[in-house]
Design a protein around this motif. Sequence first.
Motif, PDB file in Angstrom:
ATOM      1  N   ALA A  94      70.197  58.202  42.686  1.00  0.00           N
ATOM      2  CA  ALA A  94      71.043  57.312  41.964  1.00  0.00           C
ATOM      3  C   ALA A  94      71.394  56.052  42.641  1.00  0.00           C
ATOM      4  O   ALA A  94      71.132  55.115  41.911  1.00  0.00           O
ATOM      5  N   ARG A  95      71.711  56.180  43.860  1.00  0.00           N
ATOM      6  CA  ARG A  95      72.114  55.017  44.583  1.00  0.00           C
ATOM      7  C   ARG A  95      70.848  54.165  44.962  1.00  0.00           C
ATOM      8  O   ARG A  95      70.752  53.004  44.744  1.00  0.00           O
ATOM      9  N   ARG A  96      69.805  54.751  45.204  1.00  0.00           N
ATOM     10  CA  ARG A  96      68.590  54.267  45.593  1.00  0.00           C
ATOM     11  C   ARG A  96      68.100  53.344  44.393  1.00  0.00           C
ATOM     12  O   ARG A  96      67.658  52.179  44.598  1.00  0.00           O
ATOM     13  N   LEU A  97      68.127  53.951  43.154  1.00  0.00           N
ATOM     14  CA  LEU A  97      67.459  53.561  41.942  1.00  0.00           C
ATOM     15  C   LEU A  97      68.481  52.656  41.145  1.00  0.00           C
ATOM     16  O   LEU A  97      68.060  52.423  39.930  1.00  0.00           O
ATOM     17  N   GLU A  98      69.655  52.953  41.588  1.00  0.00           N
ATOM     18  CA  GLU A  98      70.873  52.142  40.689  1.00  0.00           C
ATOM     19  C   GLU A  98      70.956  52.652  39.279  1.00  0.00           C
ATOM     20  O   GLU A  98      70.734  51.752  38.314  1.00  0.00           O
ATOM     21  N   LEU A  99      70.858  54.017  39.145  1.00  0.00           N
ATOM     22  CA  LEU A  99      71.040  54.641  38.121  1.00  0.00           C
ATOM     23  C   LEU A  99      72.252  55.678  38.177  1.00  0.00           C
ATOM     24  O   LEU A  99      72.734  55.777  39.181  1.00  0.00           O
ATOM     25  N   PRO A 100      72.839  55.817  36.865  1.00  0.00           N
ATOM     26  CA  PRO A 100      73.770  56.800  36.972  1.00  0.00           C
ATOM     27  C   PRO A 100      73.216  58.347  37.299  1.00  0.00           C
ATOM     28  O   PRO A 100      72.072  58.711  37.362  1.00  0.00           O
ATOM     29  N   GLU A 101      74.193  59.078  37.977  1.00  0.00           N
ATOM     30  CA  GLU A 101      74.032  60.359  38.760  1.00  0.00           C
ATOM     31  C   GLU A 101      73.351  61.457  37.524  1.00  0.00           C
ATOM     32  O   GLU A 101      72.599  62.116  38.076  1.00  0.00           O
ATOM     33  N   ARG A 102      73.695  61.224  36.559  1.00  0.00           N
ATOM     34  CA  ARG A 102      73.488  62.154  35.583  1.00  0.00           C
ATOM     35  C   ARG A 102      71.972  61.696  34.837  1.00  0.00           C
ATOM     36  O   ARG A 102      71.672  62.315  33.688  1.00  0.00           O
ATOM     37  N   ASP A 103      71.498  60.619  35.057  1.00  0.00           N
ATOM     38  CA  ASP A 103      70.227  60.107  34.483  1.00  0.00           C
ATOM     39  C   ASP A 103      69.155  60.993  35.005  1.00  0.00           C
ATOM     40  O   ASP A 103      69.112  61.943  35.747  1.00  0.00           O
ATOM     41  N   LEU A 104      68.165  61.568  34.027  1.00  0.00           N
ATOM     42  CA  LEU A 104      67.078  62.137  34.070  1.00  0.00           C
ATOM     43  C   LEU A 104      66.439  62.091  35.289  1.00  0.00           C
ATOM     44  O   LEU A 104      66.042  63.420  36.030  1.00  0.00           O
ATOM     45  N   ILE A 105      66.137  60.947  36.213  1.00  0.00           N
ATOM     46  CA  ILE A 105      65.297  60.929  37.092  1.00  0.00           C
ATOM     47  C   ILE A 105      66.304  61.451  38.455  1.00  0.00           C
ATOM     48  O   ILE A 105      65.569  62.241  39.021  1.00  0.00           O
ATOM     49  N   PRO A 106      67.493  61.167  38.661  1.00  0.00           N
ATOM     50  CA  PRO A 106      68.107  61.645  39.774  1.00  0.00           C
ATOM     51  C   PRO A 106      68.269  63.100  39.648  1.00  0.00           C
ATOM     52  O   PRO A 106      68.091  63.938  40.693  1.00  0.00           O
ATOM     53  N   GLN A 107      68.465  63.593  38.395  1.00  0.00           N
ATOM     54  CA  GLN A 107      68.661  64.993  38.180  1.00  0.00           C
ATOM     55  C   GLN A 107      67.010  65.828  38.529  1.00  0.00           C
ATOM     56  O   GLN A 107      67.222  66.913  39.106  1.00  0.00           O
ATOM     57  N   THR A 108      66.130  65.151  38.036  1.00  0.00           N
ATOM     58  CA  THR A 108      64.658  65.950  38.127  1.00  0.00           C
ATOM     59  C   THR A 108      64.430  66.016  39.861  1.00  0.00           C
ATOM     60  O   THR A 108      63.957  66.891  40.251  1.00  0.00           O
ATOM     61  N   MET A 109      64.896  64.885  40.332  1.00  0.00           N
ATOM     62  CA  MET A 109      64.669  64.842  41.803  1.00  0.00           C
ATOM     63  C   MET A 109      65.419  65.689  42.296  1.00  0.00           C
ATOM     64  O   MET A 109      65.019  66.649  43.417  1.00  0.00           O
ATOM     65  N   ALA A 110      66.717  66.147  42.147  1.00  0.00           N
ATOM     66  CA  ALA A 110      67.473  66.870  42.937  1.00  0.00           C
ATOM     67  C   ALA A 110      67.104  68.384  42.488  1.00  0.00           C
ATOM     68  O   ALA A 110      66.872  69.285  43.394  1.00  0.00           O
ATOM     69  N   TRP A 111      66.468  68.884  41.297  1.00  0.00           N
ATOM     70  CA  TRP A 111      65.893  70.095  40.869  1.00  0.00           C
ATOM     71  C   TRP A 111      64.711  70.159  41.759  1.00  0.00           C
ATOM     72  O   TRP A 111      64.235  71.287  42.310  1.00  0.00           O
ATOM     73  N   THR A 112      63.850  69.390  41.927  1.00  0.00           N
ATOM     74  CA  THR A 112      62.640  69.219  42.593  1.00  0.00           C
ATOM     75  C   THR A 112      62.655  69.614  44.089  1.00  0.00           C
ATOM     76  O   THR A 112      62.044  70.436  44.636  1.00  0.00           O
ATOM     77  N   CYS A 113      63.695  69.121  44.620  1.00  0.00           N
ATOM     78  CA  CYS A 113      64.023  69.203  46.172  1.00  0.00           C
ATOM     79  C   CYS A 113      64.402  70.610  46.189  1.00  0.00           C
ATOM     80  O   CYS A 113      63.903  71.346  47.249  1.00  0.00           O
ATOM     81  N   LEU A 114      65.319  70.991  45.370  1.00  0.00           N
ATOM     82  CA  LEU A 114      65.787  72.357  45.715  1.00  0.00           C
ATOM     83  C   LEU A 114      64.904  73.412  45.431  1.00  0.00           C
ATOM     84  O   LEU A 114      64.762  74.512  45.901  1.00  0.00           O
TER      85      LEU A 114
END
Length: 213
Positions: free
Chosen positions: A147-167
Amino acid sequence: MTLGGEDAVARPRLGRAPTTTHAEISHAALRLFIERGFDQTTIDDIAREVGIGRRTLFRYFPSKNDLPWGDFDALLDRMRAHLASMPDDIAMMEQLRIAIVEFNRVPEPEWPYHRQRMDLLLHVPTLLAHSTLRYASWRQVVAEHVARRLELPERDLIPQTMAWTCLGVCLAAYEQWLDDGTTTLPDLLDEAFRLIDERIDTKVVQAHRGAQG
């Protein structure tokens, strides 16, 4: 009621100093879990093994389910700091790969404990529900960084998708590591993240640009 309270009952054995670190308590618990089974081992068993009382043990770990995780919160803080310290000219997925591999790098004397720990966390039914809470804390660190890198809210789809993907990548590497003792966990994680690194980083940037219009 006994004189001196519960800590007086579970005195350390003669000639042995009380255990007072997260790592030592977690190691002792892991040994008992492997020997007796997780469900068959009680908090009292662990407290006796390390020579401390229940109350003291709970100052280190809130519950029996937390014991296999060791000092997980401190490790999360370290990963968060590691990600924050990386220069922004490093690609985001490369930052995540480096930080996650380092997060899972343990000293060689810890390897047997880490293998026992991951075997328990991935395969003991009693621990699976609790593990989801720990995984959520881990995913939050990843989502915060994306979210910080992309200047998005943490709950946005992209940060959440990335977090789940990494897990998901990590869990696949953990299972492979437990099945195959010939490769180290950091090497497997590094290989797994490199498989998805370039493709995901490009797609995430494109998705982000598209969302911005």
